[in-house]
Design a protein around this motif. Structure first.
Motif, short mmCIF file in Angstrom:
data_model
loop_
_atom_site.label_atom_id
_atom_site.label_comp_id
_atom_site.label_asym_id
_atom_site.label_seq_id
_atom_site.Cartn_x
_atom_site.Cartn_y
_atom_site.Cartn_z
N THR A 21 -10.92 7.33 1.11
CA THR A 21 -10.86 6.23 0.16
C THR A 21 -12.01 6.28 -0.84
N ALA A 56 -6.83 1.79 -1.79
CA ALA A 56 -7.94 2.08 -2.71
C ALA A 56 -7.78 1.20 -3.93
N ARG A 110 -7.00 -4.87 1.94
CA ARG A 110 -6.78 -3.64 2.72
C ARG A 110 -6.14 -4.01 4.06
#
Length: 188
Positions: free
Chosen positions: A11, A49, A64
């Motif tokens: 990421t 991301a 996330r």
């Protein structure tokens, strides 16, 4: 972070690339979303991301891993390889939800890995109805294709590394067997 295909997703590398892209594309934020489908949730994505313009706060930690519903119509278009341009109002958000969002227009570019729909690269802009030019859309789709190639390479590397581990383990087993056979032959 590991994608659904088991490959490690770096990421930090993706966030760094998106930071450059957010400036070049002149947008408020850009996110990479991995697509999923489950019977109870339907189509949804997970943000893996993100980059935001300097005057916008990142939402990566907040989003996330959280399932983000995806409309079946948008999902179908992305799976077909089409870029989708919508306003957040068209996505059915309530006026209260719209007031909390710092973006108004979205451009979704599909990401394919190994020829399969994997997810999307989403560009968010603070303008109500951003009219993306044909050239902008081609450039941004190219960025999505590059990310897809990177993810595909990471998956291929993960498969190679797994096969190497399996070969090393098998070699160790064969060596141990050869040692056992040698000991048995010495005794006879």
């Amino acid at each position: 972070l590991h994608g659904s295909q088991g490959a490690e997703i770096n990421t930090a590398v993706l966030n760094d690339a998106l930071n450059h892209l957010v400036i070049g594309a002149a947008v408020a934020r850009i996110g990479i979303f991995e697509a999923h489908w489950e019977a109870e949730l339907g189509s949804f994505t997970n943000m893996i991301a993100e980059a935001a313009a300097p005057h916008f706060a990142s939402r990566l930690e907040e989003l996330r891993g959280a399932p983000i519903p995806t409309s079946p119509e948008i999902c179908d278009q992305l799976q077909a390889g089409k870029t989708v341009n919508v306003t957040v109002q068209e996505l059915g958000y309530s006026p209260e939800e719209l007031a909390q969002l710092d973006i108004r227009s979205l451009l979704f570019c599909p990401i394919h890995v190994d020829g399969q729909y994997w997810g999307n690269l989403a560009y968010g802009d603070e303008m109500d109805d951003r009219n993306w030019s044909k050239h902008e859309m081609m450039l941004l789709q190219t960025a999505a294709e590059m990310i897809g190639s990177t993810l595909q390479n990471w998956q291929a590397q993960a498969r190679v590394e797994q096969r190497q581990r399996e070969a090393i383990a098998l070699n160790a087993q064969l060596y141990e067997r050869a040692q056992q056979v040698a000991v048995l032959e010495e005794r006879q």
